[in-house]
Write an enzyme that holds these catalytic residues in place. Structure first.
Site, PDB file in Angstrom:
ATOM      1  CD1 TRP A 192      -2.651   1.877   1.063  1.00 39.06           C
ATOM      2  CD2 TRP A 192      -3.326  -0.055   0.159  1.00 39.06           C
ATOM      3  NE1 TRP A 192      -3.913   2.064   0.532  1.00 39.06           N
ATOM      4  CE2 TRP A 192      -4.332   0.901  -0.022  1.00 39.06           C
ATOM      5  CE3 TRP A 192      -3.524  -1.350  -0.341  1.00 39.06           C
ATOM      6  CZ2 TRP A 192      -5.535   0.616  -0.683  1.00 39.06           C
ATOM      7  CZ3 TRP A 192      -4.707  -1.646  -0.991  1.00 39.06           C
ATOM      8  CH2 TRP A 192      -5.711  -0.664  -1.152  1.00 39.06           C
ATOM      9  CG  ASP A 193      -0.778   5.237   0.021  1.00 40.11           C
ATOM     10  OD1 ASP A 193      -1.136   4.615   1.040  1.00 40.11           O
ATOM     11  OD2 ASP A 193      -1.424   6.199  -0.451  1.00 40.11           O
ATOM     12  CG  ASN A 460     -10.955   3.103   1.371  1.00 38.35           C
ATOM     13  OD1 ASN A 460     -11.197   4.080   2.077  1.00 38.35           O
ATOM     14  ND2 ASN A 460      -9.943   3.072   0.515  1.00 38.35           N
ATOM     15  CD  GLU A 461     -10.105   6.554  -0.859  1.00 43.51           C
ATOM     16  OE1 GLU A 461      -9.276   6.191  -1.699  1.00 43.51           O
ATOM     17  OE2 GLU A 461      -9.844   7.367   0.054  1.00 43.51           O
ATOM     18  CD  GLU A 557      -9.392   7.435   3.878  1.00 44.05           C
ATOM     19  OE1 GLU A 557      -8.542   7.972   3.139  1.00 44.05           O
ATOM     20  OE2 GLU A 557      -9.812   6.280   3.716  1.00 44.05           O
TER      21      GLU A 557
END
Ligand SMILES: *[C@@H]1O[C@H](CO)[C@@H](O)[C@H](O)[C@H]1NC(C)=O
Ligand SMILES: *[C@@H]1O[C@H](CO)[C@@H](O)[C@H](O)[C@H]1NC(C)=O
Ligand SMILES: *[C@@H]1O[C@H](CO)[C@@H](O)[C@H](O)[C@H]1NC(C)=O
Length: 896
Positions: A192-193, A460-461, A557
């Site tokens: 992930w980032d 999520n998103e 977020e």
């Protein structure tokens, strides 16, 4: 009616009904796989990375380039074997099940060489009836894992796929693995980032045998629901019985709610039914009048009483029992029509709650380590101790362990629970949906009783990703939208409605809530601030200016990165030069595209980093990055809090939630976290204790140079004493304020209260900061307090800098640790006195190798002397602490 025999005898002699038999299979297993010359003895539950590190086959993967160096581990196929003994008594049962609470991910399971089943989802419990394969005496269990990396690629390349389901691979800066969206495992385990790729494999949860003749209780879901018209609760209890194989299930279910002084029970006889499904659910309800129970409240609003509810199933020859804890609370997500759009907020026990908290990423990137109770407890306590009342368990990680949710229940941390889908399109073929269906049902039943879980969210998103074409899906929008609806609406939302009919649900985060449903589940603008929740990131604009931020209903977020503490970096590298923003090492740890340069630029917009050739450049970079992050999140959070119960002329506001990204870390790297991987609190987490304080005074400067001061109270009621606000104006080189102005305050728990507006140029000119506002802004700053009638401070001090600090000629302060004193006998508690001669900014105490937390840190120092309390994690001494403790501040000569 054979079933009654046991019940009757049970009353006479409780021991007559034999308990069903459970045999643990955890402990030492053998491991075979690539590079191992001989089978290795390893611990189960566990996981391949932990197992290999424990046996020194693998170096610490969290050090150096351990992630890149261990890619082969995730690409390998691994076999875990166990030889175990079965006694005749176990085998005498009608059913003998082999139960895995968690298999990560693709395994074939063999008993004595015969295949008994396969697995394909790390989020479900697998149960195999293995009676026919077992023998009395020695047996061999073999769990043969195929690499999830390989399987993901195979699934993506299946010629039957109608179309590519993007993203195929993560951004190159992630150093990640492709096709995570094809496999039902922690999505972040392919990178992930904020995290490394560790494609985990293993038996990550409990494993045992279960022998029974009648049935076992698989799950109990108990949910108290308040009657709309009276002070009565109905506790709906669903017991899921598993008979092991199709056949009759007969017996008596008894449910007992322990109310302390007394208890309430209800029983039901379950008729045998031939051809019954092998799992049956049985509903019972209990009515409890409100005077017999205490309400469960979120952190900061009241206590968190929990009541044991025990379900017993007494069958023909045996019994099983399961206990869950229930909390009596109502939680609704209110979405009322406003002049524009809809509100979006949580109401607990009929009281609107401003949600304050953070987003939780997996407790550990290695799933087996994420079960560690000490780590979980530390995180949850850290959240509670800074006044958080909500955590979002984010959709790219894992459904956390029972212990995690137990502590959320105990600490009053409301959980916004995502289903584990994040930042991708997902398949919607029958096999995938069937796989996800099992996952969703398991998790809803496992977690359904926790009073802390307030909302389930489909993903999520992904709504935003589809609408805004993040992954190039626009050419095939309708097909992807159909898939989206099949997965999150037709499957997941239906299962939620079926299993937990009283729980709140949104299809995505961010979404427009009910408006998203109206717009056929994929809204035109999923980030619309007039509806639902929003996510907001901006690395270009001024991060310390309220004008940068949206005014949404609910901010679920938002975040900025910072560097972990130096001492934490030493667990990942030996060289401080590795922490330079352009080093290969830091570029490998930085997974956010261009993140290191962004961080430097964001810092330099506010502060002035020393030249990169400066001897303390790296230390300054670490420290300044934490200042940047803490002040940015503070500014943004107070901005959101100042819009509680308050709408702008154009209908924005009524903001009721601030969950910043992100609570914790999974490795030592530049990330958005407030707590680093070693457990050290960054400046952000310390500041959270102040900006999340239930009572807050905050100032904001409008574009017209008007200073607005707001007072905010998150509580059920206003205090019954007089409160006043106090504003000081300081010049930087004195500890004496130029002026002290008092204002009366009437707090309101439902809305941010405007204390006063001040024309900033006039105010600064009148006290001698300068007639020219451009100059005056550089000379002075504002400082705020809330006091009671006896001038006791009620809240932490707050400040507002009217000018960017990089433009201010700050005086060089002399900040010293004057004394350290032990305040207990055991060596955990210390008082640290910190002195200064002029105003000092972001005063930062660092206890280096002595782990612990300060009562305040990263603070603005306007007192000649301030006492800060330090609590050590392990006992230490004044001498040891004196040797480790350092203090720094923005104008520390070390950075000049
Ligand atoms: C593990 O079990 C499999 C299947 O029974 C067997 O082929 C293999 O030899 C076993 N390995 C060890 C080390 O016992
Ligand atoms: C429980 O309360 C509900 C609602 O007040 C009522 O309809 C129901 O009959 C009650 N059940 C029992 C067992 O008392
Ligand atoms: C619930 O049961 C557990 C285990 O028996 C016990 O330790 C605990 O005290 C009980 N809690 C309450 C509130 O009765």
């Amino acid at each position: 009616m054979a079933a009654s025999v046991c019940v009757v005898l049970f009353v006479l002699s409780a021991t007559f009904c034999s308990a069903l038999q459970r045999q643990s299979l955890t402990g030492e297993w053998t491991l075979e796989g690539p590079g191992l010359e001989a089978p290795l003895s390893v611990t189960v539950p566990g996981g391949i990375f932990s197992n290999l590190m424990d046996r020194d086959v693998l170096d610490n993967v969290f050090f150096g380039s351990g992630d890149a160096d261990s890619v082969w581990v995730g690409e390998g196929d691994w076999t875990y074997n166990l030889t175990f003994t079965v006694v005749e008594e176990l085998l005498a049962h009608r059913v003998v099940s082999l139960v895995f609470e968690g298999l990560d991910t693709f395994a074939t399971i063999l008993i004595n060489g015969n295949e008994v089943g396969t697995s394909e989802n790390m989020f479900v419990r697998y149960t195999y009836n293995i009676k026919d394969q077992l023998q009395v005496g020695e047996n061999e269990l073999s769990v043969q894992f195929t690499s999830a990396v390989t399987r993901a690629a195979e699934l993506a390349e299946d010629p039957n796929n109608p179309y590519v389901i993007p993203p195929e691979c993560p951004d190159p800066s992630y150093n990640g693995i492709c096709h995570a969206n094809r496999v039902r495992k922690m999505q972040a385990s392919f990178s992930w980032d904020w995290g490394p790729a560790f494609a985990s494999t293993g038996i990550w949860k409990d494993v045992y045998l279960e022998g029974f003749d009648n049935a076992v209780i698989d799950y109990v879901v108990a949910t108290p629901v308040k009657d709309a018209d009276s002070d009565t609760w109905t506790v709906f209890i669903t017991t899921y019985l598993d008979g092991g194989e199709p056949g009759p299930i007969a017996g008596t279910i008894t449910t007992t709610l322990d109310l302390g002084d007394d208890s309430e029970s209800v029983s039901m006889y379950v008729e045998p039914t031939p051809n019954q499904d092998f799992e049956v659910s049985i509903g019972l309800s209990l009515n409890i009048t409100g005077d017999r129970v205490e309400l469960w409240w979120p952190n900061g609003y009241g206590a968190q009483p929990l009541y044991n509810l025990t379900v017993g199933f007494v069958g023909e020859t045996e019994e099983d029992e399961k206990t869950v804890r229930v909390g009596f609370r109502t939680i609704e997500v209110v979405q009322d029509e406003l002049e524009q759009g809809l509100s979006f907020y949580f109401k607990v026990n009929d009281h609107p709650i401003f949600a304050k908290g953070s987003n939780e990423i997996p407790v550990n990137i290695l799933p087996e380590k994420g079960l560690d109770q000490a780590s979980i407890k530390f995180l949850m306590q850290s959240a509670r101790d800074v006044h958080m009342n909500m955590l979002r368990v984010w959709g790219g990680g894992v459904y956390e362990s029972d212990y995690f949710y137990d502590l959320a229940d105990e600490y009053g941390l409301i959980i916004w629970q995502d289903f584990m889908f994040a930042c991708a399109m997902y398949p919607a073929d029958d096999a995938f949906l069937s796989n996800v269906g099992g996952e969703v049902r398991h998790q809803l039943k496992r977690l359904g009783s926790h009073p802390s879980i307030a909302l389930w969210s489909g993903n999520n998103e992904n709504e935003g990703a589809l609408r805004d074409n993040w992954y190039g899906t626009s050419d095939n929008f309708d097909a992807f939208k159909q898939d989206y609806i099949k997965l999150y609406v037709d499957l997941i939302q239906s299962e939620v409605a079926q299993i937990l009919p009283n729980v709140n649900f949104v299809t995505s985060s961010p979404s427009n809530g009910l408006e998203t449903d109206q717009e056929d589940h994929v809204a035109q603008w999923p980030g619309n601030p007039l509806y639902g929740d929003v996510h907001f990131y901006d690395y270009q604009s001024d991060s310390w200016n309220v004008g940068t931020f949206p005014i949404p209903r609910f901010s679920s977020e938002y975040g900025y990165q910072s560097m972990p503490c130096i001492e934490s970096w030493y667990t990942a590298t030996e060289s401080l030069d590795d922490l330079r923003p352009d080093s290969d090492f830091l570029n490998a740890r930085q997974h956010h595209p261009d993140g290191n340069q962004q961080n430097v630029d964001l810092i330099n917009l506010q502060l002035q980093l020393p030249d990169s050739s400066h001897e303390n450049y790296v230390k300054a970079f670490v420290y300044f990055s934490q200042i940047l992050q803490a002040q940015a999140i503070k500014t943004q959070t107070e901005h959101y809090r100042s819009f509680k119960g308050r709408l702008t002329d154009d209908g924005h506001g009524n903001t009721m939630g601030a969950l910043y990204w992100q609570l914790n870390d999974v490795w030592v790297a530049p990330t958005w976290s407030g707590i680093d991987f070693t457990g050290r609190w960054k400046m952000l987490h310390y500041q959270a204790r102040e900006f999340f304080n239930p009572m807050l005074i905050t100032g904001r400067l409008t574009n017209d140079d008007v200073l607005e001061i707001y007072a905010i109270l998150d509580a059920l009621e206003v205090p019954d004493f007089t409160i006043k606000a106090l504003m000081h104006i300081y010049v930087w080189d004195s500890l004496e304020p130029l002026v002290a102005i008092e204002y009366p305050v009437t707090l309101d728990p439902l809305t941010a209260v405007l204390v006063t507006t001040v024309d900033a140029p006039t105010a600064l000119a009148s006290v001698g900061c300068g007639d020219n506002y451009e100059e005056a802004k550089k000379n002075c700053f504002f400082h705020f307090h809330l006091l009671d009638e006896n001038n006791n401070h009620l809240v932490p001090f707050n400040h507002l800098f009217p000018e960017k600090l990089r433009n201010v000629a700050l005086p060089s302060a002399n900040v010293q640790i004057e004394s350290i004193t032990a305040t207990d006998e055991e060596g955990y508690e210390f008082d640290v006195v910190v002195t200064t001669d002029v105003v000092a900014l972001f005063v930062w105490l660092d206890s280096h190798r002595i782990m612990g937390t300060f009562s305040a840190n990263g603070f603005l120092h306007v007192l000649p002397s301030r006492t800060v309390h330090f609590t050590a994690n392990e006992a230490t001494t004044v001498e040891a602490l004196t040797a480790e403790l350092t203090v720094t501040h923005l104008r520390d000569p070390a950075y000049l």
